[in-house]
Design an enzyme around this catalytic site. Structure first.
Site, mmCIF file in Angstrom:
data_model
loop_
_atom_site.group_PDB
_atom_site.id
_atom_site.type_symbol
_atom_site.label_atom_id
_atom_site.label_comp_id
_atom_site.label_asym_id
_atom_site.label_seq_id
_atom_site.Cartn_x
_atom_site.Cartn_y
_atom_site.Cartn_z
ATOM 1 N N ARG A 8 0.814 -1.215 0.000
ATOM 2 C CA ARG A 8 0.000 0.000 0.000
ATOM 3 C C ARG A 8 0.852 1.272 0.000
ATOM 4 N NH1 ARG A 8 -4.146 0.077 4.472
ATOM 5 N NH2 ARG A 8 -5.036 1.668 3.145
ATOM 6 N N CYS A 9 2.147 1.123 0.182
ATOM 7 C CA CYS A 9 3.076 2.259 0.257
ATOM 8 C C CYS A 9 3.704 2.522 -1.104
ATOM 9 C CB CYS A 9 4.152 1.943 1.293
ATOM 10 S SG CYS A 9 5.520 3.117 1.321
ATOM 11 N N THR A 10 3.626 3.760 -1.578
ATOM 12 C CA THR A 10 4.182 4.085 -2.896
ATOM 13 C C THR A 10 5.701 3.896 -2.942
ATOM 14 O OG1 THR A 10 4.296 6.431 -2.325
ATOM 15 C CG2 THR A 10 2.330 5.688 -3.495
ATOM 16 N N ARG A 13 6.344 0.155 -3.116
ATOM 17 C CA ARG A 13 6.017 -0.365 -4.449
ATOM 18 C C ARG A 13 7.077 0.025 -5.466
ATOM 19 N NH1 ARG A 13 0.748 1.572 -3.344
ATOM 20 N NH2 ARG A 13 1.041 3.171 -4.921
#
Length: 116
Positions: A8-10, A13
């Site tokens: 969920r973390c940019t 990712r």
């Protein structure tokens, strides 16, 4: 290599996208690290637990971490019990080095190290 990953973390990712295929993924929120694993990673990072704690998170404020004495074992226990407070992504290199790769520069340095 291993990445402590939160999909969920940019930032997480982005790092995973570059390392995809060359890395073991540990979804640390689903499989939280033990206190011993955190201590080991902190040694590899050459950091203290408060250095990798997300102090701006509501949970950190709720737990009063800003005022918690800087006692390594206590902070490690807090992070082991609350893995959402661990800064991400952490990548652990096969050579024993670890890094928090939130910036492109840190990611580039890690990739360069991997190619050596």
């Amino acid at each position: 290599m291993e990445i402590w990953h939160n999909p969920r973390c940019t930032k997480s990712r982005a790092a995973f996208g570059v390392l995809d295929g060359d890395v073991t993924v540990r979804r640390y929120l689903d499989e939280p690290p033990t206190a011993a694993e955190l201590d080991d990673v902190l040694v590899k990072l050459d950091m203290q637990p408060w250095d990798i704690t997300r102090l701006k998170e509501p949970l950190a404020k709720e737990l009063g971490l800003a005022d918690l004495p800087r006692e390594r074992a206590k902070w490690i226990d807090v992070l082991a019990a609350n893995p959402s407070l661990i800064e991400r992504p952490i990548v652990i290199h096969d050579d024993g080095h670890a890094a928090i790769v939130r910036t492109q520069e840190a990611l580039d340095a890690l990739i360069s190290r991997n190619r050596k």
